[in-house]
Scaffold this active site. Structure first.
Site, mmCIF file in Angstrom:
data_model
loop_
_atom_site.group_PDB
_atom_site.id
_atom_site.type_symbol
_atom_site.label_atom_id
_atom_site.label_comp_id
_atom_site.label_asym_id
_atom_site.label_seq_id
_atom_site.Cartn_x
_atom_site.Cartn_y
_atom_site.Cartn_z
ATOM 1 N N GLY A 62 -4.500 7.340 13.329
ATOM 2 C CA GLY A 62 -4.845 7.483 11.913
ATOM 3 C C GLY A 62 -6.308 7.846 11.755
ATOM 4 C CE1 TYR A 72 -12.171 9.528 1.805
ATOM 5 C CE2 TYR A 72 -9.812 9.844 2.048
ATOM 6 C CZ TYR A 72 -11.033 10.260 1.544
ATOM 7 O OH TYR A 72 -11.115 11.398 0.791
ATOM 8 C CB CYS A 78 -7.729 -1.174 -0.990
ATOM 9 S SG CYS A 78 -7.773 -0.400 0.628
ATOM 10 C CG LEU A 130 -14.757 0.762 5.587
ATOM 11 C CD1 LEU A 130 -14.630 1.825 4.510
ATOM 12 C CD2 LEU A 130 -14.908 1.415 6.938
HETATM 13 C C1 UDX Z 1 -5.282 3.311 5.532
HETATM 14 C C2 UDX Z 1 -4.473 2.366 4.650
HETATM 15 O O1 UDX Z 1 -4.213 3.003 3.436
HETATM 16 C C3 UDX Z 1 -5.153 1.070 4.365
HETATM 17 O O2 UDX Z 1 -4.231 0.141 3.864
HETATM 18 C C4 UDX Z 1 -5.701 0.481 5.566
HETATM 19 O O3 UDX Z 1 -6.501 -0.623 5.218
HETATM 20 C C5 UDX Z 1 -6.432 1.465 6.433
HETATM 21 O O4 UDX Z 1 -5.684 2.658 6.645
HETATM 22 P P1 UDX Z 1 -7.009 5.199 4.910
HETATM 23 O O5 UDX Z 1 -7.664 5.389 6.231
HETATM 24 O O6 UDX Z 1 -7.849 5.291 3.695
HETATM 25 O O7 UDX Z 1 -6.404 3.767 4.783
HETATM 26 O O8 UDX Z 1 -5.701 6.112 4.826
HETATM 27 P P2 UDX Z 1 -5.574 7.675 5.017
HETATM 28 O O9 UDX Z 1 -6.850 8.345 4.694
HETATM 29 O O10 UDX Z 1 -4.305 8.057 4.335
HETATM 30 O O11 UDX Z 1 -5.374 7.838 6.596
HETATM 31 C C6 UDX Z 1 -4.215 7.522 7.310
HETATM 32 C C7 UDX Z 1 -3.987 8.622 8.357
HETATM 33 O O12 UDX Z 1 -2.926 8.235 9.226
HETATM 34 C C8 UDX Z 1 -3.607 9.986 7.777
HETATM 35 O O13 UDX Z 1 -4.525 10.963 8.196
HETATM 36 C C9 UDX Z 1 -2.189 10.234 8.366
HETATM 37 O O14 UDX Z 1 -1.964 11.599 8.676
HETATM 38 C C10 UDX Z 1 -2.202 9.386 9.611
HETATM 39 N N1 UDX Z 1 -0.861 8.983 10.079
HETATM 40 C C11 UDX Z 1 0.010 8.401 9.244
HETATM 41 C C12 UDX Z 1 -0.528 9.199 11.412
HETATM 42 O O15 UDX Z 1 -1.295 9.764 12.178
HETATM 43 N N2 UDX Z 1 0.690 8.786 11.854
HETATM 44 C C13 UDX Z 1 1.602 8.198 11.034
HETATM 45 O O16 UDX Z 1 2.709 7.842 11.478
HETATM 46 C C14 UDX Z 1 1.251 8.003 9.682
HETATM 47 C C1 UDX Z 2 -12.436 -1.987 -1.542
HETATM 48 C C2 UDX Z 2 -13.155 -3.216 -0.976
HETATM 49 O O1 UDX Z 2 -14.439 -3.352 -1.587
HETATM 50 C C3 UDX Z 2 -13.298 -3.105 0.523
HETATM 51 O O2 UDX Z 2 -13.878 -4.278 1.069
HETATM 52 C C4 UDX Z 2 -11.923 -2.890 1.119
HETATM 53 O O3 UDX Z 2 -12.019 -2.711 2.508
HETATM 54 C C5 UDX Z 2 -11.237 -1.692 0.494
HETATM 55 O O4 UDX Z 2 -11.195 -1.821 -0.918
HETATM 56 P P1 UDX Z 2 -13.163 0.537 -2.112
HETATM 57 O O5 UDX Z 2 -11.806 0.658 -2.725
HETATM 58 O O6 UDX Z 2 -13.612 1.577 -1.157
HETATM 59 O O7 UDX Z 2 -13.264 -0.850 -1.309
HETATM 60 O O8 UDX Z 2 -14.248 0.482 -3.265
HETATM 61 P P2 UDX Z 2 -14.918 -0.644 -4.183
HETATM 62 O O9 UDX Z 2 -16.374 -0.445 -4.125
HETATM 63 O O10 UDX Z 2 -14.412 -1.993 -3.878
HETATM 64 O O11 UDX Z 2 -14.468 -0.213 -5.646
HETATM 65 C C6 UDX Z 2 -13.106 -0.261 -6.081
HETATM 66 C C7 UDX Z 2 -13.005 0.121 -7.540
HETATM 67 O O12 UDX Z 2 -13.566 -0.886 -8.380
HETATM 68 C C8 UDX Z 2 -13.734 1.423 -7.893
HETATM 69 O O13 UDX Z 2 -12.943 2.192 -8.758
HETATM 70 C C9 UDX Z 2 -14.986 0.933 -8.583
HETATM 71 O O14 UDX Z 2 -15.498 1.877 -9.480
HETATM 72 C C10 UDX Z 2 -14.468 -0.305 -9.293
HETATM 73 N N1 UDX Z 2 -15.538 -1.275 -9.596
HETATM 74 C C11 UDX Z 2 -16.218 -1.896 -8.584
HETATM 75 C C12 UDX Z 2 -15.865 -1.559 -10.914
HETATM 76 O O15 UDX Z 2 -15.259 -1.006 -11.836
HETATM 77 N N2 UDX Z 2 -16.857 -2.463 -11.185
HETATM 78 C C13 UDX Z 2 -17.540 -3.096 -10.206
HETATM 79 O O16 UDX Z 2 -18.430 -3.892 -10.524
HETATM 80 C C14 UDX Z 2 -17.214 -2.797 -8.864
#
Ligand code: UDX
Ligand code: UDX
Length: 466
Positions: free
Chosen positions: A12, A15, A279, A166
Site C-alpha cells: 500500500g 497517504y 479517517c 500522522l
Molecule cells: C489507508 C487506510 O485508509 C487507513 O485506514 C489506514 O489507517 C492506512 O491506510 P491511506 O494510505 O490514506 O490510508 O490509503 P490510500 O491512499 O487509499 O492507499 C492505500 C493503497 O493501497 C492504494 O494505493 C491501493 O492501490 C493499495 N492497495 C489496496 C494495494 O496495493 N493492494 C490492495 O489489495 C488494496
Molecule cells: C486524523 C488524525 O489527526 C490522525 O492522527 C490520524 O492518523 C488520521 O486522522 P487527518 O485526517 O489527516 O488526521 O487530519 P486532521 O488534522 O485530524 O483533520 C481532520 C479534519 O478535522 C479536517 O477536515 C480538519 O479541517 C478538521 N478540523 C481539525 C477542524 O475542523 N477543526 C480543528 O480544530 C481540527
C-alpha cells in the site's frame, strides 16, 4: 533475544504507507524498504525522477524521497518478490466503509486486508512479522492470524498492530517527532521478541519513553479511540458555533477562553465547515458498528452523534448561503476557494466541500472551484461518486479554475472551504471590484480578516459569529 530487521516491505503506497516508509528508509539507511502497490500508475509516479511529481503532496516529503529513493527505498508493483524477501511486512492498504451487504455504510470493509494476508500466506517461505498499519476494527489481528496460520507453508508469523497517528499536511513532522509510537503484540515470548524488533527500528529516532507497547487489542482499539476523541472535539466546538450565531458570542473567543484550561488544551478547537478526511468518519462509524454488534446501544448512539453533528454543520453552511442570497442560488455563480479536506494536502476524501457543493447543485447553483493542489479530475470524481446526478450534469454546473482571480470574477458569493494560507494574501480589493454586488463571503474556516473585508465593502459571514 533480539531480532535485527534488515528488509522491510509495505503493501500500500498511499497517504500512510508512502510517507511512513520514506521516513523509516531515511532514518535507517541499512534497512532495505520496498513499498509495493497494485496500482501501477501510483508506483510509476512514486518513481518519477522529478520528486515534485510523486503522487502525494505533503510538505517535506519530496526531500525525504529524494534522499532515500534508490539507496534503500524502492517502489515496485512486484508484490510477491517484496513479500518473499522481507522479514517484516507492513499492511497499509485502505479499509473503506462497506458499501454492500451486512454492515453497509458502517463497518470497515476488510477485503483488501484479507487479500494481503492470503497473498503473504501463499508467497512466504521464511518467518515473517506482519504489522497492521491500516486502522482496523478491534480483533482484526485474529482474522489475519487465522488466515496466515491455516493457509501458510509452515512459516511462523507474528502479528503486530502499529497504528499510524500522522495527520495529513504535517505527515513528515509527525513522523519525525511523534507524540508517541504505539506497538501492540502478543503477550507470548515470541510476541515480545517481535515487538522489540519494531521498537528497535523506531528507537533510531524516537525517544524510548515515547514508544508504547500494549497487547494487540488495546493497540487496535486505541487508534479508533484517538480518532473518535479528536473528531468529537471538532463536533463539540462546531455544535457551539451555531449557538454563538444566535447569542452574540464569538466561537473563536470561546475556543481561546476554554483552551487555556490545561485540562482542555488549545488544539483541535477550530470551528469549521465540518471535519473531513479519510479517517474520522470511517473510524467512528466502525466504532459505532462494533459497539452495536456487542449490543451496546448507548455506547453506539453516543459516538454516532459526533457524525450527526458533523453532517448538520455541513448542511447548515450550504443552507446559510442559499438563505443569505435571497433564498435562491439558481443560476448564480458561487465560488469555492478550496476543495481539499484541510490545507497542505491534495487529499479530498470526505471533504466538506464535496457535500456543500452537492447541496448547492441541488439548488441549481453554478459552482466555480479553485484549489491550489487539487486537480480537475479529482473534483469531478468526488462529485460523481455521490451519484446525485449524471456526470454530464456535474460537468455542466461546476467549473474548475486554475487562477484565483478568474474563479472569483462575476461571482455572487465566495465560500472559503479550505484554510490554505495563500487565500489570506489575495488582493481582496481586486476580487471585490470584479464581483457582483452585494459581494458576499462565507468563511467556513474563520480564515480571513473580517474587518478588512468589511472595510472594502464585502458582506462577510464567518462560522460561529453573529
Ligand atoms: C489507508 C487506510 O485508509 C487507513 O485506514 C489506514 O489507517 C492506512 O491506510 P491511506 O494510505 O490514506 O490510508 O490509503 P490510500 O491512499 O487509499 O492507499 C492505500 C493503497 O493501497 C492504494 O494505493 C491501493 O492501490 C493499495 N492497495 C489496496 C494495494 O496495493 N493492494 C490492495 O489489495 C488494496
Ligand atoms: C486524523 C488524525 O489527526 C490522525 O492522527 C490520524 O492518523 C488520521 O486522522 P487527518 O485526517 O489527516 O488526521 O487530519 P486532521 O488534522 O485530524 O483533520 C481532520 C479534519 O478535522 C479536517 O477536515 C480538519 O479541517 C478538521 N478540523 C481539525 C477542524 O475542523 N477543526 C480543528 O480544530 C481540527
Amino acid at each position: 533475544m533480539t531480532k535485527n530487521i534488515t528488509n522491510i516491505c509495505c503493501i500500500g503506497a498511499g497517504y500512510v504507507g508512502g510517507p511512513t516508509m520514506s521516513v523509516i528508509a531515511q532514518k535507517c539507511p541499512d534497512i532495505k524498504v520496498t513499498v509495493v502497490d497494485l496500482n501501477e500508475a501510483r508506483i510509476a509516479a512514486w518513481n518519477d525522477p522529478n520528486t515534485s511529481k510523486i503522487p502525494i503532496y505533503e510538505p517535506g516529503l519530496d526531500l525525504v524521497v529524494a534522499e532515500a529513493r534508490g539507496r534503500n527505498l524502492f517502489f515496485s508493483t512486484d508484490v510477491d518478490k517484496a513479500i518473499e524477501e522481507a522479514e517484516m511486512i507492513f499492511i497499509s492498504v485502505n479499509t473503506p466503509t462497506k458499501t454492500y451487504g451486512s454492515g453497509k455504510g458502517m463497518a470497515a470493509d476488510l477485503k483488501y486486508i484479507e487479500l494481503c494476508a492470503r497473498q503473504i500466506a501463499r508467497v512466504a517461505k521464511t518467518d515473517k512479522i506482519v504489522v497492521e498499519k491500516s486502522t482496523l476494527p478491534v480483533r482484526t489481528a485474529e482474522a489475519v492470524k487465522n488466515i496466515l496460520q491455516n493457509t501458510g507453508n509452515n512459516v511462523n508469523y507474528q502479528i503486530l498492530s502499529n497504528p499510524e497517528f500522522l495527520a495529513e499536511g504535517t505527515a513528515i513532522e509527525d513522523l519525525f517527532a511523534p507524540d508517541r509510537v504505539l506497538i501492540g503484540g502478543d503477550t507470548t515470548e515470541e510476541g515480545q521478541i517481535a515487538i522489540q524488533a519494531l521498537v528497535n527500528i523506531y528507537a533510531r529516532w524516537v525517544p524510548q519513553e515515547r514508544i508504547l507497547t500494549t497487547n494487540l487489542w488495546s493497540s487496535e482499539l486505541s487508534k479508533l479511540t484517538a480518532n473518535a476523541f479528536l473528531a468529537q472535539r471538532v463536533s463539540s466546538i462546531n455544535s457551539l458555533s451555531e449557538l454563538c450565531e444566535h447569542t452574540g458570542a464569538n466561537i473563536s473567543e470561546v475556543a481561546r477562553a476554554i483552551g487555556t484550561d490545561s485540562r482542555i488544551g488549545p488544539k483541535f478547537l477550530k470551528s469549521s465547515v465540518g471535519f473531513g478526511g479519510s479517517c474520522f468518519q470511517k473510524d467512528i462509524l466502525n466504532l459505532v458498528y462494533i459497539a452495536r454488534s456487542y449490543g451496546l446501544r448507548e455506547v453506539a448512539d453516543y459516538w454516532e452523534q459526533v457524525i450527526i453533528m458533523n453532517d448538520h454543520q455541513k448542511r447548515r453552511f450550504a443552507n446559510k448561503i442559499v438563505k443569505t442570497l435571497y433564498n435562491t442560488v439558481s443560476g448564480k455563480k458561487i465560488t469555492f476557494l478550496g476543495w481539499a479536506f484541510k490545507k497542505d494536502t491534495n487529499d479530498t476524501r470526505e471533504s466538506a466541500a464535496i457535500y456543500i457543493a452537492d447541496d448547492l447543485l441541488n439548488e441549481q447553483a453554478g459552482i466555480a472551484v479553485f484549489d491550489p493542489k487539487v486537480n480537475e479530475k479529482q473534483i469531478y470524481d468526488d462529485l460523481n461518486y455521490l451519484h446525485t446526478r449524471s456526470s454530464d450534469e456535474n460537468k455542466q454546473l461546476l467549473t474548475v479554475y486554475t487562477d484565483p482571480y478568474e474563479v472569483c470574477k462575476d461571482a455572487h458569493a465566495i465560500a472559503v472551504l479550505t484554510e490554505w494560507d495563500e487565500f489570506k494574501d489575495y488582493d481582496w480589493q481586486r476580487i471585490y471590484n470584479d464581483m457582483k454586488k452585494p459581494a458576499f463571503i462565507f468563511d467556513g474556516r474563520s480564515l480571513l480578516n473580517v474587518k478588512e473585508l468589511e472595510e472594502i465593502g464585502f458582506k462577510v459571514y464567518t462560522i460561529g459569529r453573529e
